[in-house]
Enzyme design. Structure first.
Site, mmCIF file in Angstrom:
data_model
loop_
_atom_site.group_PDB
_atom_site.id
_atom_site.type_symbol
_atom_site.label_atom_id
_atom_site.label_comp_id
_atom_site.label_asym_id
_atom_site.label_seq_id
_atom_site.Cartn_x
_atom_site.Cartn_y
_atom_site.Cartn_z
ATOM 1 N N CYS A 47 -21.844 34.640 7.795
ATOM 2 C CA CYS A 47 -21.919 33.317 8.425
ATOM 3 C C CYS A 47 -22.909 33.358 9.585
ATOM 4 O O CYS A 47 -23.276 34.420 10.077
ATOM 5 C CB CYS A 47 -20.560 32.929 8.964
ATOM 6 S SG CYS A 47 -19.287 32.998 7.705
ATOM 7 N N ARG A 54 -28.674 33.444 6.164
ATOM 8 C CA ARG A 54 -27.485 34.283 6.218
ATOM 9 C C ARG A 54 -26.434 33.888 5.193
ATOM 10 O O ARG A 54 -25.492 34.630 4.934
ATOM 11 C CB ARG A 54 -26.860 34.211 7.613
ATOM 12 C CG ARG A 54 -27.793 34.634 8.720
ATOM 13 C CD ARG A 54 -27.154 34.385 10.062
ATOM 14 N NE ARG A 54 -26.054 35.282 10.302
ATOM 15 C CZ ARG A 54 -26.163 36.467 10.880
ATOM 16 N NH1 ARG A 54 -27.342 36.892 11.265
ATOM 17 N NH2 ARG A 54 -25.111 37.218 11.069
ATOM 18 N N TRP A 67 -20.597 31.692 4.711
ATOM 19 C CA TRP A 67 -20.640 32.529 3.511
ATOM 20 C C TRP A 67 -19.185 32.902 3.270
ATOM 21 O O TRP A 67 -18.608 33.708 3.990
ATOM 22 C CB TRP A 67 -21.535 33.735 3.779
ATOM 23 C CG TRP A 67 -21.326 34.917 2.878
ATOM 24 C CD1 TRP A 67 -20.959 36.181 3.259
ATOM 25 C CD2 TRP A 67 -21.488 34.970 1.462
ATOM 26 N NE1 TRP A 67 -20.886 36.990 2.180
ATOM 27 C CE2 TRP A 67 -21.202 36.287 1.061
ATOM 28 C CE3 TRP A 67 -21.843 34.031 0.498
ATOM 29 C CZ2 TRP A 67 -21.258 36.686 -0.274
ATOM 30 C CZ3 TRP A 67 -21.895 34.430 -0.823
ATOM 31 C CH2 TRP A 67 -21.614 35.749 -1.199
ATOM 32 N N ASN A 115 -17.867 34.177 12.821
ATOM 33 C CA ASN A 115 -18.618 35.004 11.881
ATOM 34 C C ASN A 115 -17.926 36.352 11.809
ATOM 35 O O ASN A 115 -17.787 37.030 12.831
ATOM 36 C CB ASN A 115 -20.068 35.175 12.371
ATOM 37 C CG ASN A 115 -20.854 36.151 11.512
ATOM 38 O OD1 ASN A 115 -20.520 36.366 10.356
ATOM 39 N ND2 ASN A 115 -21.891 36.733 12.092
ATOM 40 N N GLY A 116 -17.462 36.761 10.619
ATOM 41 C CA GLY A 116 -16.799 38.060 10.479
ATOM 42 C C GLY A 116 -15.599 37.952 9.565
ATOM 43 O O GLY A 116 -15.454 36.985 8.817
ATOM 44 N N GLU A 173 -32.335 58.925 -5.186
ATOM 45 C CA GLU A 173 -32.962 57.979 -4.248
ATOM 46 C C GLU A 173 -33.073 58.605 -2.848
ATOM 47 O O GLU A 173 -34.067 58.411 -2.151
ATOM 48 C CB GLU A 173 -32.131 56.674 -4.234
ATOM 49 C CG GLU A 173 -32.562 55.608 -3.254
ATOM 50 C CD GLU A 173 -33.988 55.092 -3.450
ATOM 51 O OE1 GLU A 173 -34.654 55.448 -4.431
ATOM 52 O OE2 GLU A 173 -34.442 54.342 -2.567
ATOM 53 N N LYS A 200 -36.480 59.009 -0.748
ATOM 54 C CA LYS A 200 -36.676 58.402 0.587
ATOM 55 C C LYS A 200 -37.145 59.450 1.573
ATOM 56 O O LYS A 200 -38.071 59.231 2.348
ATOM 57 C CB LYS A 200 -35.367 57.805 1.134
ATOM 58 C CG LYS A 200 -34.902 56.474 0.639
ATOM 59 C CD LYS A 200 -35.782 55.306 0.923
ATOM 60 C CE LYS A 200 -36.867 55.177 -0.085
ATOM 61 N NZ LYS A 200 -36.680 54.366 -1.259
ATOM 62 N N GLU A 245 -40.799 60.830 0.780
ATOM 63 C CA GLU A 245 -41.958 59.931 0.883
ATOM 64 C C GLU A 245 -42.307 59.560 2.319
ATOM 65 O O GLU A 245 -43.467 59.319 2.615
ATOM 66 C CB GLU A 245 -41.786 58.682 0.013
ATOM 67 C CG GLU A 245 -40.754 57.702 0.495
ATOM 68 C CD GLU A 245 -40.601 56.504 -0.441
ATOM 69 O OE1 GLU A 245 -41.591 56.089 -1.043
ATOM 70 O OE2 GLU A 245 -39.480 55.988 -0.539
ATOM 71 N N HIS A 272 -27.565 75.403 -12.938
ATOM 72 C CA HIS A 272 -28.575 75.612 -13.976
ATOM 73 C C HIS A 272 -29.969 75.815 -13.391
ATOM 74 O O HIS A 272 -30.965 75.551 -14.061
ATOM 75 C CB HIS A 272 -28.546 74.436 -14.961
ATOM 76 C CG HIS A 272 -27.207 74.280 -15.607
ATOM 77 N ND1 HIS A 272 -26.775 75.100 -16.620
ATOM 78 C CD2 HIS A 272 -26.183 73.441 -15.328
ATOM 79 C CE1 HIS A 272 -25.538 74.759 -16.962
ATOM 80 N NE2 HIS A 272 -25.165 73.756 -16.187
ATOM 81 N N LYS A 296 -47.707 49.931 -1.294
ATOM 82 C CA LYS A 296 -46.496 49.154 -1.550
ATOM 83 C C LYS A 296 -46.439 48.652 -2.981
ATOM 84 O O LYS A 296 -45.382 48.566 -3.584
ATOM 85 C CB LYS A 296 -46.427 47.984 -0.557
ATOM 86 C CG LYS A 296 -45.142 47.185 -0.628
ATOM 87 C CD LYS A 296 -43.954 47.991 -0.122
ATOM 88 C CE LYS A 296 -42.626 47.310 -0.386
ATOM 89 N NZ LYS A 296 -41.524 48.283 -0.421
#
Ligand code: F6R
Length: 611
Positions: free
Chosen positions: A2, A29, A76, A100-101, A484, A488, A491, A507, A606
């Site tokens: 929210c 939001r 939300w 909000n929360g 991933e 990260k 890179e 292995h 990118k």
């Protein structure tokens, strides 16, 4: 998530324009419903609407609502469906409130309030706060004391904007967990969930800290701590430049983009989940349910991070829809004369929608008769134009070269699509669907909690900066996160990092283990936990240092690790969305401490539009 705004001005200046502008700037939001409450004379006038802010504007158009004090909210939904009744502000007695929360102990509090004879107008957790506050306020008509006593009873996350009927020149704000900023100009004071609404209105601003309460008057903002003692607050000039505004106050785009993930997930999923949380919406998909039932196989293609998201997609689709899935690195798929046909659904995954290999793989599949779907972040990209159907991730521009928010939004889409397929082909129980959707809508808040571990992760980065090899491991849905994580780290820091399925350790990669190796183990408590624990012990016994990402309260894992990163307990299939966050933050911190170019690491681009 929210968004809240509020303002109080001197004299007769109408603050409605600020409130509406602020709500529009916060609309990213979440926007399932919105509302405003203005105090004029000694009465509240509240207007709420379901849908985007323009629906609220529409309703406000003929009201000629005007006041020097008011609050606004864009919602939300987490507790209670999307409806005008559940939209904020909520009014109880002399109090109007926006929130909000999430209030975690709301059902206990609601039961107690009902026993005390309180009646509720909405299904929200927020209305509980308004009732508690009203009860406290009735005791002594002391606003600050009522707020302090109320927030002591609340568990969870809550930023609040509060109006009291008896205080025509004062707005109150509380911050706990979710962000809140206060701003001042010469004749008006403001609050907002982030700094964007304040730009062009406030001259100075200050972020509130957790458990701070602000008394906001046109000429002054006084901040108190949870004991009711005044806190000195420094208000900084709000002279934000275009670049600072686009970096949102962060030093690096990657940092900003990591922190945007709660919001990005909201934006990506909100229009695809029914208000009752028991249906997934892919009504724009140009395949009928009958055609979907004819699909014999799904093939996912992508590169780098998008390929990792695809690996998670395989777990999800095979689990929930029982349709076999293959996931291929696009550069391999395109040249191996793939076997495909019209009963195969091909999914390209790409942030940019322009990656040459992914595009070529998709073209190859389409040429052979496969229905081509694309999950991408860029409208009007080549993949969007060339595919038969696109699901957009709503991640917004991702400027840092390392993919962060695009990954979590791709994973969210894949999970939703898997659940949708499971429902269509009749393999997924409605109850299970509802349970996971209810948890998914709360994931943004859990990411906010995980982001609070930043200090621990920064210390960890300093500790292991000089190590030679980083090995990431995970099993099941945690394996793509290991891959991933390694990507990260390598890179943006140029350190040597590898990602492996935990079961593969014996292995080969275990030969790398010595005192110079750091094992980053993704090992939450699930059905494969014991097996992963043994893998960690094998590395520890050979002198490797252990950073473990696990379930909060897991003493066994904590004991065998050098650093333990605890994550909240959520549905197993949602864990990857949380697990990747500390890994992104770790890579960022190591890069900053090593002094590499975080947003533009060497040799990378990118958008990889060439082979
Ligand atoms: C990693 C990264 C790359 C991209 C890959 C695919 O952080 O950014 O591995 O994920 O180049 O790019 P898109 O998603 O644009 O197709």
């Amino acid at each position: 998530m929210c968004g809240i705004v509020g303002a109080v001005s001197k004299g007769n200046k109408n603050v409605l324009e600020y409130i509406l502008t602020g709500l529009k700037r916060l609309e990213y939001r979440g926007y399932d419903s919105s509302g405003v409450c203005m105090l004029s004379g000694d009465d509240f006038t509240t207007v709420r609407a379901v849908g985007k802010i323009k629906e609220l504007e529409h309703k406000l158009h003929d009201t000629h609502l005007s006041s020097h004090i008011g609050i606004g909210h864009t919602r939300w939904a987490t507790h209670g469906k999307v409806s005008e009744k559940n939209a904020h502000p909520h009014i109880v007695g002399n109090i109007a409130l926006v929130h909000n929360g999430i209030i975690e102990n709301y059902s206990e509090l609601k039961d107690e309030l009902i026993k005390k004879g309180r009646e509720f107008q909405s299904e929200t957790d927020t209305e509980i706060i308004a009732h508690l506050l009203d009860m406290e306020y009735q005791k002594g008509k002391d606003e600050l004391k009522a707020i302090l006593n109320t927030i002591k009873k609340l568990h969870g996350m809550f930023s609040l904007g509060i109006l009291f009927k008896n205080c025509p020149n004062t707005l109150f704000a509380v911050k706990c967990g979710t962000p809140l900023v206060a701003g001042k100009s010469s004749d008006t004071s403001f609050i907002a969930s982030d700094v964007y609404p304040l730009v062009e209105y406030a001259e100075t601003y200050a972020f509130l800290e957790d458990y701070e309460i602000a008394r906001i008057e046109p000429n002054d903002i006084i901040v108190y701590n949870v004991k009711g003692k005044k806190v000195e607050k420094v208000f900084n000039p709000l002279n934000i430049t275009g670049e600072e505004l686009s970096k949102g106050g962060y030093k690096y785009y990657m940092e900003k983009e990591i922190h945007e993930q709660p919001q990005v997930i909201v934006n990506t999923i909100q229009d695809r989940i029914s208000a009752s949380r028991d249906e997934i919406i892919f009504d724009d998909l140009p395949l009928s349910k009958e055609q979907l039932r004819q699909i014999k196989r799904i093939c996912i293609v992508g590169c780098g991070t998008a390929w990792h998201a695809g690996l998670l997609g395989k777990y999800y689709i095979e689990k929930y829809a029982r349709i076999p899935v293959e996931v291929d690195v696009a550069s391999e798929y395109r040249y191996r004369d793939p076997v495909t046909s019209k009963d195969v659904l091909t999914i390209m995954i790409s942030q940019s929608g322009e990656t040459a290999d992914t595009l070529a793989a998709g073209r190859e599949a389409k040429k052979k008769g496969s229905f081509l779907m694309c999950i991408c972040n860029k409208p009007n990209s080549t993949m969007n134009r060339e595919s038969n159907y696109t699901v957009f991730t709503q991640a917004g521009p991702e400027i840092g070269v390392a993919a962060t928010k695009s990954f979590t939004s791709q994973v969210s889409v894949l999970l939703l699509f898997a659940l949708y397929l499971g429902d269509v082909v009749g393999k997924l129980d409605k109850k299970e669907l509802k349970n996971i959707l209810e948890e998914l809508v709360k994931i943004p808040f859990q990411i906010e909690n995980v982001l609070k571990l930043s200090d621990l992760i920064s210390e960890t980065a300093s500790k292991y900066l000089k190590f030679r090899t980083f090995l990431f491991i995970g099993r099941g849905v945690h394996y793509p996160i290991a891959l991933e994580g390694a990507l990260k780290l390598k890179e943006i820091t140029y350190l040597h990092a590898e990602g492996y399925a935990s079961g593969e350790l014996k292995h080969g990669p275990i030969a790398l283990v010595d005192n110079d190796l750091v094992l980053i183990a993704v090992c939450p408590k699930d059905d494969l936990y014991e097996k992963s624990l043994s893998n960690i012990e094998e590395v520890s016994a050979r002198g490797g240092s252990i950073i473990a990402i696990g379930t909060e309260g897991d003493k066994r894992l904590e004991k065998i690790s050098d650093v333990f990163i605890p994550l909240p307990v959520v549905n197993k299939d949602l864990m990857p969305i949380l697990e990747v966050v500390p890994i992104q933050v770790l890579a960022l911190n190591v890069a900053v401490k090593k002094g590499t170019d975080v947003d533009k690491p060497r040799n990378l681009a990118k958008s990889v539009t060439v082979e």
